[in-house]
Write an enzyme that holds these catalytic residues in place. Structure first.
Site, PDB file in Angstrom:
ATOM      1  N   HIS A  47      10.580   7.371   0.345  1.00  0.00           N
ATOM      2  CA  HIS A  47       9.334   6.932  -0.284  1.00  0.00           C
ATOM      3  C   HIS A  47       9.051   7.695  -1.569  1.00  0.00           C
ATOM      4  O   HIS A  47       8.524   7.135  -2.525  1.00  0.00           O
ATOM      5  CB  HIS A  47       8.179   7.116   0.714  1.00  0.00           C
ATOM      6  CG  HIS A  47       6.940   6.380   0.353  1.00  0.00           C
ATOM      7  ND1 HIS A  47       6.840   5.011   0.453  1.00  0.00           N
ATOM      8  CD2 HIS A  47       5.741   6.812  -0.109  1.00  0.00           C
ATOM      9  CE1 HIS A  47       5.632   4.634   0.070  1.00  0.00           C
ATOM     10  NE2 HIS A  47       4.952   5.698  -0.278  1.00  0.00           N
ATOM     11  N   TYR A  50      13.380   8.142  -3.747  1.00  0.00           N
ATOM     12  CA  TYR A  50      14.215   6.988  -4.110  1.00  0.00           C
ATOM     13  C   TYR A  50      15.709   7.343  -4.025  1.00  0.00           C
ATOM     14  O   TYR A  50      16.520   6.871  -4.812  1.00  0.00           O
ATOM     15  CB  TYR A  50      13.869   6.482  -5.513  1.00  0.00           C
ATOM     16  CG  TYR A  50      12.476   5.928  -5.632  1.00  0.00           C
ATOM     17  CD1 TYR A  50      12.214   4.604  -5.292  1.00  0.00           C
ATOM     18  CD2 TYR A  50      11.418   6.713  -6.068  1.00  0.00           C
ATOM     19  CE1 TYR A  50      10.934   4.082  -5.393  1.00  0.00           C
ATOM     20  CE2 TYR A  50      10.134   6.198  -6.161  1.00  0.00           C
ATOM     21  CZ  TYR A  50       9.899   4.882  -5.828  1.00  0.00           C
ATOM     22  OH  TYR A  50       8.628   4.367  -5.915  1.00  0.00           O
ATOM     23  N   HIS A  93       2.409  -0.973   0.868  1.00  0.00           N
ATOM     24  CA  HIS A  93       1.802  -0.185   1.939  1.00  0.00           C
ATOM     25  C   HIS A  93       2.137  -0.886   3.251  1.00  0.00           C
ATOM     26  O   HIS A  93       1.265  -1.225   4.043  1.00  0.00           O
ATOM     27  CB  HIS A  93       0.290  -0.048   1.736  1.00  0.00           C
ATOM     28  CG  HIS A  93      -0.174   1.369   1.858  1.00  0.00           C
ATOM     29  ND1 HIS A  93      -1.319   1.742   2.517  1.00  0.00           N
ATOM     30  CD2 HIS A  93       0.367   2.534   1.417  1.00  0.00           C
ATOM     31  CE1 HIS A  93      -1.474   3.053   2.465  1.00  0.00           C
ATOM     32  NE2 HIS A  93      -0.458   3.555   1.799  1.00  0.00           N
ATOM     33  N   ARG A 114      -5.823   3.789  -8.118  1.00  0.00           N
ATOM     34  CA  ARG A 114      -5.756   5.148  -8.677  1.00  0.00           C
ATOM     35  C   ARG A 114      -4.568   5.299  -9.617  1.00  0.00           C
ATOM     36  O   ARG A 114      -4.665   5.995 -10.635  1.00  0.00           O
ATOM     37  CB  ARG A 114      -5.696   6.193  -7.556  1.00  0.00           C
ATOM     38  CG  ARG A 114      -7.013   6.441  -6.883  1.00  0.00           C
ATOM     39  CD  ARG A 114      -6.999   7.712  -6.037  1.00  0.00           C
ATOM     40  NE  ARG A 114      -5.920   7.735  -5.069  1.00  0.00           N
ATOM     41  CZ  ARG A 114      -5.926   7.095  -3.908  1.00  0.00           C
ATOM     42  NH1 ARG A 114      -6.974   6.341  -3.583  1.00  0.00           N
ATOM     43  NH2 ARG A 114      -4.915   7.185  -3.069  1.00  0.00           N
ATOM     44  N   SER A 528      10.549   0.027  -1.054  1.00  0.00           N
ATOM     45  CA  SER A 528      10.204   0.218   0.353  1.00  0.00           C
ATOM     46  C   SER A 528      11.410  -0.184   1.189  1.00  0.00           C
ATOM     47  O   SER A 528      11.749  -1.367   1.270  1.00  0.00           O
ATOM     48  CB  SER A 528       8.980  -0.632   0.730  1.00  0.00           C
ATOM     49  OG  SER A 528       8.721  -0.543   2.120  1.00  0.00           O
TER      50      SER A 528
END
Length: 720
Positions: A47, A50, A93, A114, A528
């Site tokens: 995560h 990579y 997510h 964010r 992911s």
């Protein structure tokens, strides 16, 4: 508190392979402390590092005259003229949303927002691309309802319009849903804030909400497959508060305007660990943190917990020392924590102090720049077997099979839970192709879309990767926008399986070819992996988010025809039914090759449509469901029936690429035909909009009956 002994079992529980742990011993020359083990685990997982994908991501085209900042920062930055920039990114997510759908999806929205405003942008648009298991699966309805409620609950309260996205259902997602969140914001092109620390002895400041135990180990959890211990992972899911995030946005933008910030980074995956390491690594500096100064909302938190917490709505900043009073006052005004928790140091060290003890003392570069990188074995996906015979179907029954499927039914049940009009700049809301948002105070607008067809990618990763980009290009073009750039969200199974790694490699190569040919460089993204449960992986799903520019709203192409308009197709129809939606929904067959993508034709046809936008009233790209589904969607949105003249299943439901459906007033059709001939672009009249019935090659049904099915199927499928 006594720290646990470092055992092989503890190492494995942290997601570290034996050879990776051996490398840690070689780097630091001793056994790590428990906190150090947690830090390495967080920074070396898929995560954050990579490590399985870096080799291939480097091959993607990431530059262009419009690109101000490409991959490597919190989000990509693209010039839109007049001293302005759009800042955007998409990321997943997935694992948290399967474990705890509401909070997993909500904090996915919070995290991507964010990423955008930490660079100095005010968010103006959000999208989400969602993949769920088959509706009959016992968990699907619960996950769908929780995810949609979480996205709406966070985005609506924060105050950003959700303007687009996609929702699909397939049994391959029964054990792993996908929640890919996109956000875009606007900033002055010369006022972008980056994450690289600079200057020795500069204060490192913690901003935002307090730190709790939620999300500890979240990044490591997101880098592993699921099994029957999934319920034990619920505490690794973060908990979000959109009202705190809104205050954090306003405080950060006010702080940035005060010329106080040297660098700033949001605390996302791996929390304080990842944000501090990234800032130090990019600035070639070390970081010393004193954890006693970290604002905590729970008692007796350990160094391990504070370093790995993924509590939401937090930022880390390197501050100009003379601006401390100004910065503190801003955050106190917004009722947010402001705490100096460390400083930059010249040595290559990541030094963590808690109480009177050194909890971690590590070479900072080893955590990031020199993290493991793998060249995983991979095998090319075998060519798909030729498509067998496809029976001719009653066209109306074929259309019903599509619009009665939750994957292609009207998605009002989803969109109505999202506020698409907040900020009052939304021009095109969800449901009619790409979303369009006005650039406030200017004549310009931005268009947003997200696209991928996972069936295609599984059958042919290279063509499927190309097609995801090409469909995004068409969706932007169909609203009149000039495509600018893309963000990729690569969702795949276990990369340690050569066939899965082969899917990843093929898709990357296809995406790379398409973004190069269509001038849509990749400027940000997310990977992911390990989206598997009990060894069963998802469909390969490389979602492409794309942004386009309209220099004036006069360039906008509508999505709704008028009665009497002619229906015309730009592009060549060969009737490709391999991997088509009709084949899957009506016959349960996922067979044949993906449709080939002619990138030169894509560009030529898109440029033709944009150049002749004044001659068309409405446009849509042709993709899933082919001509029949696109024409029905366009007509139904306007409350109109339609008549299509092409006959045969392949002509109506084939999914040939590089095609658009346009609605054209009869008195403009001749001019459009002449323009097409001059440009060497295929253009075929295929029918007419109007009336109260839908007629496909002579077969007919009342629009009202079809519309009722189309608008009810989604909610009925999930018991909504």
């Amino acid at each position: 508190m006594t720290e646990p002994e470092i055992t092989p079992e503890l190492i494995a529980a942290h997601g570290l392979k034996p050879d990776e742990y051996q490398r840690i011993l070689e780097i630091i020359g001793r056994a790590p402390t428990f906190t150090e083990l947690g830090i390495f685990s967080a920074m070396w997982n898929e995560h954050c590092s990579y490590k399985s994908s870096k080799k291939w991501l480097r091959t993607l085209p990431t530059t262009g005259p419009q690109v101000i900042c490409g991959p490597g920062e919190n989000a990509g930055v693209v010039d839109i003229g007049d001293g302005q920039a759009v800042i955007f990114k998409m990321e997943s997510h997935n694992h948290p949303s399967y474990i705890e759908p509401y909070q997993g999806a909500a904090t996915g929205v919070g995290g991507i927002l964010r990423d955008v405003f930490t660079m100095g942008a005010r968010p103006i648009a959000a999208m989400n691309a969602l993949s769920f298991g088959e509706p009959s699966h016992p968990k699907t309805a619960h996950i769908v309802k929780g995810v949609v409620e979480g996205i709406g609950g966070y985005g609506n309260a924060f105050g950003v319009p959700t303007v687009g996205g996609e929702v699909r259902f397939h049994r391959a997602y029964n054990g792993n849903c996908l929640v890919n969140a996109f956000a875009a914001g606007l900033a002055d092109a010369d006022r972008i804030f980056y994450s690289a620390a600079s200057g020795v002895g500069m204060p490192v400041v913690y901003l935002g909400a307090k730190t709790g135990r939620d999300g500890v180990g979240g990044a490591t959890m997101a880098s592993a497959e699921f099994d029957d211990t999934i319920e034990e992972k619920r505490p690794t899911v973060q908990v979000g508060d959109p009202f705190t995030e809104k205050r954090l946005l306003e405080a950060c933008l006010e702080l940035m305007a005060s010329d106080s910030v040297i660098s700033i980074q949001d605390m996302g995956a791996a929390g304080l660990t990842c944000s501090a390491v990234e800032m130090g690594d990019k600035g070639d500096l070390g970081i010393r943190l004193q954890l006693d100064a970290v604002p905590q909302r729970e008692a007796n938190m350990t160094a391990y917990e504070m370093m790995l917490s993924e509590s939401q709505e937090r930022m880390l900043m390197v501050l100009k020392p003379e601006k401390e009073a100004v910065a503190r006052a801003i955050f106190e005004k917004w009722d947010l924590d402001f705490a100096i928790v460390g400083e930059t140091i010249p040595e290559d060290r990541f030094l963590i102090l808690h109480g009177n003890e050194v909890k971690a003392d590590l070479p900072l570069k080893a955590l990031s720049g020199t993290a493991p990188e793998y060249d995983r074995p991979w095998i090319e996906t075998p060519a798909a077997a030729p498509l067998g015979a496809v029976p001719e179907v009653d066209p109306i029954e074929g259309l019903k099979a599509l619009i009665g499927s939750p994957s292609y039914a009207h998605k009002a049940w989803v969109w109505e839970q999202y506020d698409s009009q907040v900020m009052a700049d939304t021009v095109r809301a969800p449901g009619l192709g790409a979303g369009v948002v006005r650039v406030h105070g200017t004549p310009k607008a931005l268009a947003f879309t997200s696209d991928v067809t996972p069936r295609y990618v599984k059958a042919n990763p290279f063509e499927g990767g190309k097609q995801a980009v090409a469909e995004a290009y068409r969706n932007l073009t169909a609203v009149g926008a000039r495509p600018l750039a893309t963000t990729d969200n690569m969702n795949f199974g276990n990369p340690e399986k050569p066939e899965i790694m082969g899917q990843f490699v093929g898709a990357i190569e296809g995406i790379g070819a398409a973004v190069a040919a269509l001038d849509m460089p990749i400027v940000s993204g997310n990977v992911s992996l390990y989206n598997e449960t009990d060894g069963v992986g998802i469909l390969p799903t490389p979602t492409i988010g794309a942004v386009g520019l309209l220099t004036s709203l006069d360039e906008l192409i509508a999505g709704e025809p008028q009665a009497g308009d002619l229906a015309l197709v730009i592009g060549t129809t060969a009737g490709h039914l391999g991997q088509s939606a009709l084949l899957a929904e009506m016959f349960g067959r996922e067979e044949g090759d993906a449709p080939p993508v002619d990138l030169e034709a894509e560009k030529r046809h898109g440029e033709f449509l944009r150049a002749n936008r004044k001659l068309v009233r409405a446009a849509a790209d042709l993709s899933d469901g082919g001509l029949a589904l696109a024409a029905f969607e366009m007509a139904e949105a306007a409350g109109l029936g339609l008549t299509l003249t092409p006959s045969g299943t392949a002509a109506l439901f084939g999914e040939d690429q590089a095609r658009y459906l346009v609605a054209c007033a009869p008195d403009r059709a001749e001019a459009l035909q002449a323009a097409a001939e001059a440009a060497g672009v295929p253009l075929q009249e295929v029918g007419r909009f109007g009336g109260a019935a839908v007629t496909l090659a002579g077969a007919s049904a009342p629009l009202a009956d079809l519309s009722r099915l189309y608008r009810r199927a989604f909610a009925e499928a999930i018991g909504g």
